[in-house]
Design a protein around this motif. Structure first.
Motif, short mmCIF file in Angstrom:
data_model
loop_
_atom_site.label_atom_id
_atom_site.label_comp_id
_atom_site.label_asym_id
_atom_site.label_seq_id
_atom_site.Cartn_x
_atom_site.Cartn_y
_atom_site.Cartn_z
N SER A 1 0.69 -1.16 -0.08
CA SER A 1 0.17 0.09 0.01
C SER A 1 0.85 1.37 0.03
O SER A 1 1.83 1.17 0.89
CB SER A 1 -0.89 -0.08 1.08
N GLY A 2 0.74 2.19 -0.93
CA GLY A 2 1.36 3.47 -1.04
C GLY A 2 2.60 3.48 -1.86
O GLY A 2 3.30 4.31 -2.11
N SER A 3 3.09 2.18 -2.34
CA SER A 3 3.94 1.84 -3.29
C SER A 3 4.06 2.64 -4.37
O SER A 3 3.05 2.85 -5.15
CB SER A 3 4.30 0.41 -3.20
N THR A 4 4.94 3.15 -4.94
CA THR A 4 5.11 3.47 -6.44
C THR A 4 5.51 2.61 -7.50
O THR A 4 5.40 2.90 -8.59
CB THR A 4 6.07 4.79 -6.62
N GLN A 5 5.90 1.59 -6.85
CA GLN A 5 6.34 0.35 -7.70
C GLN A 5 5.19 -0.07 -8.53
O GLN A 5 4.02 -0.30 -8.05
CB GLN A 5 7.12 -0.91 -6.90
N PRO A 6 5.22 -0.76 -9.82
CA PRO A 6 4.06 -1.47 -10.39
C PRO A 6 3.66 -2.71 -9.73
O PRO A 6 4.58 -3.29 -9.12
CB PRO A 6 4.67 -1.52 -12.01
#
Length: 83
Positions: free
Chosen positions: A70-75
């Motif tokens: 949650s909140g990750s910028t990774q795909p």
């Protein structure tokens, strides 16, 4: 006499207590939920992580979904679940 009444009344009482079945949930494209996992680390405390899960598509035997922290910028990572 009481035994006869109890014998006659028991089937009526028992028949009203049968459980009803419910339909399983229906998953569809775009369904999203947040999974929170908490792990205790003994006397040192605990660790908590949140994973966002989104349904991509479903078939008669599979659910295809993505997950990411949650909140990750990774795909997100694509996965499938067979049932």
């Amino acid at each position: 006499m009481n035994n006869v009444l109890l014998t006659l009344a028991f089937p009526l009482i028992a028949s009203t207590s049968f459980a009803e079945s419910i339909d399983p949930p229906i998953y569809k494209h775009g369904d999203t939920w947040l999974y929170q996992d908490t792990v205790e680390k003994g006397a040192t405390g605990w660790n908590q992580s949140r994973t966002e899960i989104t349904i991509l598509r479903t078939s008669g035997t599979s659910i295809y979904y993505t997950s990411k922290p949650s909140g990750s910028t990774q795909p997100p990572l694509g996965k499938s679940l067979f049932y």
